[in-house]
Design a protein around this motif. Structure first.
Motif, PDB file in Angstrom:
ATOM      1  N   PHE A 234       0.847  -1.189   0.000  1.00 17.31           N
ATOM      2  CA  PHE A 234       0.000   0.000   0.000  1.00 17.31           C
ATOM      3  C   PHE A 234       0.886   1.244   0.000  1.00 17.31           C
ATOM      4  O   PHE A 234       2.014   1.213   0.483  1.00 17.31           O
ATOM      5  CB  PHE A 234      -0.925   0.023   1.221  1.00 17.31           C
ATOM      6  CG  PHE A 234      -0.199   0.063   2.555  1.00 17.31           C
ATOM      7  CD1 PHE A 234       0.165   1.263   3.138  1.00 17.31           C
ATOM      8  CD2 PHE A 234       0.125  -1.119   3.216  1.00 17.31           C
ATOM      9  CE1 PHE A 234       0.834   1.305   4.356  1.00 17.31           C
ATOM     10  CE2 PHE A 234       0.803  -1.093   4.428  1.00 17.31           C
ATOM     11  CZ  PHE A 234       1.151   0.124   5.005  1.00 17.31           C
ATOM     12  N   ASP A 235       0.358   2.306  -0.572  1.00 18.77           N
ATOM     13  CA  ASP A 235       0.998   3.618  -0.459  1.00 18.77           C
ATOM     14  C   ASP A 235       0.230   4.422   0.587  1.00 18.77           C
ATOM     15  O   ASP A 235      -0.901   4.078   0.936  1.00 18.77           O
ATOM     16  CB  ASP A 235       0.953   4.359  -1.803  1.00 18.77           C
ATOM     17  CG  ASP A 235       1.869   3.709  -2.837  1.00 18.77           C
ATOM     18  OD1 ASP A 235       2.943   3.216  -2.457  1.00 18.77           O
ATOM     19  OD2 ASP A 235       1.479   3.681  -4.026  1.00 18.77           O
ATOM     20  N   HIS A 236       0.832   5.498   1.041  1.00 16.77           N
ATOM     21  CA  HIS A 236       0.111   6.355   1.983  1.00 16.77           C
ATOM     22  C   HIS A 236       0.474   7.816   1.748  1.00 16.77           C
ATOM     23  O   HIS A 236       1.570   8.135   1.268  1.00 16.77           O
ATOM     24  CB  HIS A 236       0.396   5.969   3.436  1.00 16.77           C
ATOM     25  CG  HIS A 236       1.757   6.373   3.922  1.00 16.77           C
ATOM     26  ND1 HIS A 236       2.890   5.623   3.683  1.00 16.77           N
ATOM     27  CD2 HIS A 236       2.163   7.461   4.641  1.00 16.77           C
ATOM     28  CE1 HIS A 236       3.933   6.208   4.236  1.00 16.77           C
ATOM     29  NE2 HIS A 236       3.528   7.336   4.812  1.00 16.77           N
ATOM     30  N   THR A 237      -0.468   8.698   2.076  1.00 21.37           N
ATOM     31  CA  THR A 237      -0.291  10.140   1.924  1.00 21.37           C
ATOM     32  C   THR A 237      -0.956  10.845   3.093  1.00 21.37           C
ATOM     33  O   THR A 237      -2.014  10.420   3.553  1.00 21.37           O
ATOM     34  CB  THR A 237      -0.944  10.643   0.618  1.00 21.37           C
ATOM     35  OG1 THR A 237      -0.347   9.980  -0.493  1.00 21.37           O
ATOM     36  CG2 THR A 237      -0.762  12.142   0.449  1.00 21.37           C
ATOM     37  N   LEU A 238      -0.341  11.919   3.564  1.00 22.91           N
ATOM     38  CA  LEU A 238      -0.941  12.793   4.576  1.00 22.91           C
ATOM     39  C   LEU A 238      -1.473  14.033   3.867  1.00 22.91           C
ATOM     40  O   LEU A 238      -0.758  14.668   3.091  1.00 22.91           O
ATOM     41  CB  LEU A 238       0.084  13.192   5.628  1.00 22.91           C
ATOM     42  CG  LEU A 238      -0.322  14.293   6.617  1.00 22.91           C
ATOM     43  CD1 LEU A 238      -1.565  13.904   7.411  1.00 22.91           C
ATOM     44  CD2 LEU A 238       0.842  14.613   7.566  1.00 22.91           C
ATOM     45  N   CYS A 239      -2.727  14.369   4.134  1.00 23.02           N
ATOM     46  CA  CYS A 239      -3.330  15.543   3.517  1.00 23.02           C
ATOM     47  C   CYS A 239      -4.219  16.254   4.525  1.00 23.02           C
ATOM     48  O   CYS A 239      -4.428  15.766   5.643  1.00 23.02           O
ATOM     49  CB  CYS A 239      -4.122  15.159   2.266  1.00 23.02           C
ATOM     50  SG  CYS A 239      -5.288  13.814   2.515  1.00 23.02           S
ATOM     51  N   TYR A 240      -4.735  17.420   4.126  1.00 26.90           N
ATOM     52  CA  TYR A 240      -5.456  18.279   5.071  1.00 26.90           C
ATOM     53  C   TYR A 240      -6.787  18.735   4.488  1.00 26.90           C
ATOM     54  O   TYR A 240      -6.892  19.043   3.302  1.00 26.90           O
ATOM     55  CB  TYR A 240      -4.591  19.487   5.438  1.00 26.90           C
ATOM     56  CG  TYR A 240      -3.328  19.089   6.165  1.00 26.90           C
ATOM     57  CD1 TYR A 240      -3.316  18.952   7.552  1.00 26.90           C
ATOM     58  CD2 TYR A 240      -2.156  18.813   5.471  1.00 26.90           C
ATOM     59  CE1 TYR A 240      -2.169  18.568   8.221  1.00 26.90           C
ATOM     60  CE2 TYR A 240      -1.003  18.426   6.130  1.00 26.90           C
ATOM     61  CZ  TYR A 240      -1.011  18.297   7.514  1.00 26.90           C
ATOM     62  OH  TYR A 240       0.122  17.906   8.169  1.00 26.90           O
ATOM     63  N   GLN A 241      -7.793  18.807   5.353  1.00 26.02           N
ATOM     64  CA  GLN A 241      -9.151  19.148   4.939  1.00 26.02           C
ATOM     65  C   GLN A 241      -9.672  20.373   5.687  1.00 26.02           C
ATOM     66  O   GLN A 241      -8.984  20.949   6.525  1.00 26.02           O
ATOM     67  CB  GLN A 241     -10.073  17.954   5.211  1.00 26.02           C
ATOM     68  CG  GLN A 241     -10.209  17.583   6.679  1.00 26.02           C
ATOM     69  CD  GLN A 241     -11.111  16.372   6.893  1.00 26.02           C
ATOM     70  OE1 GLN A 241     -10.655  15.238   6.866  1.00 26.02           O
ATOM     71  NE2 GLN A 241     -12.402  16.636   7.120  1.00 26.02           N
ATOM     72  N   SER A 242     -10.903  20.747   5.358  1.00 26.53           N
ATOM     73  CA  SER A 242     -11.676  21.757   6.098  1.00 26.53           C
ATOM     74  C   SER A 242     -11.154  23.175   5.950  1.00 26.53           C
ATOM     75  O   SER A 242     -11.280  23.989   6.875  1.00 26.53           O
ATOM     76  CB  SER A 242     -11.769  21.384   7.583  1.00 26.53           C
ATOM     77  OG  SER A 242     -12.195  20.052   7.755  1.00 26.53           O
TER      78      SER A 242
END
Length: 353
Positions: A234-242
């Motif tokens: 699996f790959d993973h990414t950190l991202c931001y919302q709101s």
């Protein structure tokens, strides 16, 4: 053997409107906080009035999707009850809730704590990663309220617990469940999504994104070491919302990462990594708006990992945080030493601790 000392554990959270009519004053309280908008008064007051009036109709529609009000207080009460039960062998422990922008406010909770006459007060944020805009603001608000209430008991404030072992285990186990389902139908990416912050706050030394990154690294490390996931790719990414308003916010954005995953025809496992309770940003933003976006963007399958809630390991983690703070005073990270590197000037812990 349990101690005879009376221990008050105060859980901090954001709060949320409990009716459609509460949306506008809730928003005003949020935007009138100096930690959110740093302008001096009365400019901040006037700006908060304008923003809350403009955003209220939009926000009311969001809450209409989940029954017209925030579920956050009830979810926090469930966590408080579970934590109090978990800590029965520690002593005479009573849990309290102090919300920052809607009832119950610190002012009322501080009076309740004073009536309890505790030997020790332990402040525990339901924000695992520290930010001046969340835990920092809540601690300052509590200090004002406690002083006004005449509360003089020794107090220990936990500023963060981003890599506490049981907290990480709770996330990893919930992610694993979704991941094992997702990989059956093809390449999968784990999308760790956290509440965003304006870039200028981070540039000013706020440690929040660094701490969120540490949480993500710890969860991914736990997944890679899990024997049940041996051979699972699996790959993973950190991202931001709101994101709200015209300022530049930290990124990448959750929406853009969803579109990117769609263009690559990936499965998505979406993890609310900075939220420990279900509320509008998980139930509406992730479950309705972003799921719809994912479908339109071509994401193969969209799995949303639940918020931690009263997950047994998470409650154990909170219990570990409380126990570690019993013999401390002042502000400290979960392990008692400063967690943040020196470049994070807004970390509330001194470098020599």
């Amino acid at each position: 053997m349990a101690s005879s000392k009376k221990i008050a554990v105060v859980l901090f959270n954001l709060g949320g409107p409990d009716s459609p009519e509460a949306v506008k004053p809730f928003l005003f309280n949020l935007f009138n906080d100096k930690a959110i908008i740093s302008l001096p008064q009365p400019i901040r007051f006037l700006l908060a009035k304008v923003i809350s009036a403009r955003r209220a109709p939009i926000t009311q529609k969001i809450y209409e999707e989940i029954g017209g009000k925030s579920p956050l207080l009830e979810k926090t009460k469930e966590q408080a009850r579970a934590l109090e039960k978990h800590l029965t062998n520690v002593g005479n422990v009573k849990t309290f809730i102090a919300m920052r922008y809607w009832h119950p406010f610190s002012k009322k909770t501080a009076r309740q704590v004073q009536s309890f006459s505790p030997d020790k007060v332990i402040l525990v944020p339901l924000y695992p990663q520290f930010s001046t805009t969340t835990t920092g603001s809540s601690i300052k608000d509590w200090q004002r309220a406690a002083k006004k209430a005449g509360l003089k008991a020794k107090t220990s404030s936990v500023c963060c617990y981003p890599t506490e072992a049981a907290f990480i285990r709770s996330h990893a186990n919930l992610v694993k469940s979704c991941l094992l389902r997702a990989v059956k139908s093809g390449p999968t990416q784990i999308l760790f999504t956290a509440h965003g912050l304006p870039k200028k706050i981070v540039d000013g030394g706020d440690p929040y994104p660094g701490q969120v990154g540490e949480t993500v690294n710890a969860v991914v490390d736990a997944l890679k070491k899990d024997p049940d996931l041996k051979g699972v790719l699996f790959d993973h990414t950190l991202c931001y919302q709101s994101r709200v308003g015209p300022l530049e916010w930290i990124g990448p954005t959750t929406e853009n990462e969803i579109k990117k995953a769609g263009s690559e025809k990936l499965n998505l496992v979406v993890v609310p990594i900075s939220f420990v309770s279900e509320h509008s940003e998980t139930l509406v933003e992730l479950d309705i708006e972003n799921k719809k976006l994912a479908r339109a963007a071509g994401v193969k399958n969209y799995y949303r990992v639940p918020a931690l809630g009263t997950n047994e390991d998470f409650i154990k983690g909170l219990g570990n945080v409380v126990k570690a703070a019993l013999d401390r005073d002042g502000v400290s990270a979960f392990e008692g030493t400063r967690f943040c590197p020196a470049e994070y000037s807004k970390c509330p812990c001194q470098l020599n601790k």
